[in-house]
Design an enzyme around this catalytic site. Structure first.
Site, short mmCIF file in Angstrom:
data_model
loop_
_atom_site.label_atom_id
_atom_site.label_comp_id
_atom_site.label_asym_id
_atom_site.label_seq_id
_atom_site.Cartn_x
_atom_site.Cartn_y
_atom_site.Cartn_z
N ASN A 127 -7.91 23.05 12.76
CA ASN A 127 -7.95 23.57 11.38
C ASN A 127 -6.77 24.52 11.19
O ASN A 127 -6.79 25.63 11.69
CB ASN A 127 -9.29 24.29 11.16
CG ASN A 127 -9.35 24.99 9.80
OD1 ASN A 127 -8.50 24.75 8.93
ND2 ASN A 127 -10.36 25.82 9.61
N TRP A 128 -5.77 24.04 10.45
CA TRP A 128 -4.56 24.86 10.28
C TRP A 128 -4.76 26.01 9.30
O TRP A 128 -3.90 26.86 9.17
CB TRP A 128 -3.41 23.99 9.78
CG TRP A 128 -2.97 22.90 10.72
CD1 TRP A 128 -3.47 22.62 11.98
CD2 TRP A 128 -1.92 21.95 10.50
NE1 TRP A 128 -2.81 21.57 12.54
CE2 TRP A 128 -1.84 21.13 11.65
CE3 TRP A 128 -1.05 21.72 9.44
CZ2 TRP A 128 -0.92 20.10 11.75
CZ3 TRP A 128 -0.13 20.68 9.55
CH2 TRP A 128 -0.07 19.89 10.70
N LYS A 129 -5.84 25.98 8.56
CA LYS A 129 -6.09 26.99 7.51
C LYS A 129 -4.88 27.04 6.55
O LYS A 129 -4.25 26.01 6.34
CB LYS A 129 -6.40 28.34 8.16
CG LYS A 129 -7.52 28.20 9.20
CD LYS A 129 -8.09 29.49 9.69
CE LYS A 129 -9.22 29.22 10.68
NZ LYS A 129 -9.89 30.41 11.15
N HIS B 174 -16.77 26.13 5.58
CA HIS B 174 -16.16 27.08 6.53
C HIS B 174 -16.50 28.51 6.10
O HIS B 174 -16.55 28.80 4.90
CB HIS B 174 -14.64 26.88 6.57
CG HIS B 174 -14.02 27.57 7.74
ND1 HIS B 174 -13.78 28.92 7.75
CD2 HIS B 174 -13.62 27.11 8.95
CE1 HIS B 174 -13.25 29.25 8.92
NE2 HIS B 174 -13.15 28.17 9.67
N GLU C 185 -14.80 31.07 6.00
CA GLU C 185 -13.78 31.71 5.15
C GLU C 185 -13.97 31.30 3.69
O GLU C 185 -13.72 32.10 2.78
CB GLU C 185 -12.39 31.36 5.68
CG GLU C 185 -12.12 32.13 6.98
CD GLU C 185 -11.16 31.45 7.94
OE1 GLU C 185 -10.45 30.51 7.53
OE2 GLU C 185 -11.13 31.88 9.11
N GLU D 230 -19.60 27.82 14.25
CA GLU D 230 -18.53 28.81 14.30
C GLU D 230 -19.10 30.20 14.01
O GLU D 230 -19.25 30.57 12.83
CB GLU D 230 -17.47 28.47 13.24
CG GLU D 230 -16.76 27.17 13.48
CD GLU D 230 -15.33 27.19 12.94
OE1 GLU D 230 -14.44 26.84 13.70
OE2 GLU D 230 -15.12 27.60 11.79
N GLY E 44 -10.97 34.05 15.07
CA GLY E 44 -9.74 34.83 15.02
C GLY E 44 -9.82 36.18 15.72
O GLY E 44 -8.92 37.01 15.57
N SER F 192 -11.98 31.29 18.44
CA SER F 192 -11.14 31.76 19.55
C SER F 192 -11.10 30.79 20.73
O SER F 192 -11.08 31.21 21.89
CB SER F 192 -11.57 33.17 20.00
OG SER F 192 -11.42 34.09 18.93
N GLY G 33 -8.74 26.96 15.43
CA GLY G 33 -7.93 27.54 14.37
C GLY G 33 -6.55 27.88 14.89
O GLY G 33 -5.68 27.01 15.03
N GLY G 34 -6.33 29.14 15.18
CA GLY G 34 -5.00 29.66 15.58
C GLY G 34 -4.29 28.80 16.62
O GLY G 34 -3.09 28.50 16.47
#
Ligand code: 13P
Length: 260
Positions: free
Chosen positions: A10-12, A102, A104, A172, A178, A218, A239-240
């Site tokens: 997931n590149w966000k 998600h 976010e 999640e 993150g 993470s 993610g990251g």
């Protein structure tokens, strides 16, 4: 029934379409060099809307073994919904997956369980596979333990969904996203098992058995193998670390660098 492990990036809200092309090329070459076998693990990327067409064209032209997904979808079919993107539009772009619910989006856009459920229906109607995200905040964790909130979110989103629907569930924990502090593999397993029981109650045993449950929060190449060793964790939503092709490819190779 064996569930094929699924590693999803997931590149966000990162990377414009030119940066996306560069990353996907690098990722595909790295995976090829490492002898990636799509039979053993499925790998998907979830770029922002503006990148989808470029990434789709690249994957199709060079036959990269990557699945494509979007990060959100409108609950509506079409029409006067400024800024929304429909499931039909995503399906036309050969997107196979779409992330729904998600944390976010639940936080930034106040998405509630009803809206998340409506998006799941819209996606399924157009043949997209929802990657339904559930997870508890740090406060939820303290008050209710790890499983209660994610299980409640899952049951609410699955109302009216048919037993043969294909979907992916991503656990999640909001506090792990993150933060550099992932949940333990044991917690991911405990919640994964509770989510699978909830799938059995809502959609039946067959659906519970075949549906993949991912852990996200993470995830790195150094901790992925511990999660995938768990019987009710079938992959990861990253993610990251998915923005670094070498690191993401290393996560996708989890079976090679540590015996599972
Ligand atoms: P991080 O891997 O950056 O913690 O993000 C997880 C996530 O939210 C994936 O959807």
């Amino acid at each position: 029934m064996a569930r094929r492990p699924f590693i999803a990036g997931n590149w966000k809200m990162n990377l414009d379409h030119l940066q996306a092309i560069a990353l996907v090329q690098k990722l595909a070459w790295t995976m090829k060099d490492a002898g990636y076998d799509p039979k053993g693990v499925e790998v998907a990327v979830f770029p922002p809307f503006t990148d989808l067409r470029s990434v789709q064209t690249l994957i199709a032209a060079d036959r990269f073994p990557l699945a494509l997904g979007a990060q959100d979808v409108s609950p509506h079919e079409a029409g006067a919904h400024t800024g929304d993107v429909s499931a039909a539009m995503l399906a036309k772009l050969d997107a196979r997956y779409v992330i729904i619910g998600h944390s976010e989006r639940r936080a930034d856009h106040r998405e509630d369980d009803a809206l998340v459920g409506a998006k799941v229906h819209a996606a399924l109607q157009h043949g997209l596979v929802p990657v339904l995200c559930v997870g508890e905040t740090a406060e939820d964790l303290e008050r209710h333990g790890a499983s209660a909130v994610p299980v409640g979110q899952l049951k609410a989103a699955l109302e009216g969904v048919s037993a043969d629907a294909e979907l992916v569930v991503a656990y999640e924990p909001v506090w792990a996203i993150g933060s550099g502090t992932p949940a333990t593999a044991e917690t991911a397993q405990e919640v994964g098992a509770a989510l699978r029981r909830a799938l059995a109650e809502t959609l039946g045993e067959d659906a519970a058995e075949r549906t993949r449950i991912l852990y996200g929060g993470s995830v790195k190449s150094g901790n992925i193998a511990g999660f995938l060793r768990m019987p009710d964790v079938d992959g990861a939503l990253v993610g990251g670390a998915s923005l670094d092709p070498a690191e993401f490819a290393a996560i996708a190779r989890f079976e090679k660098h540590v015996g599972v």
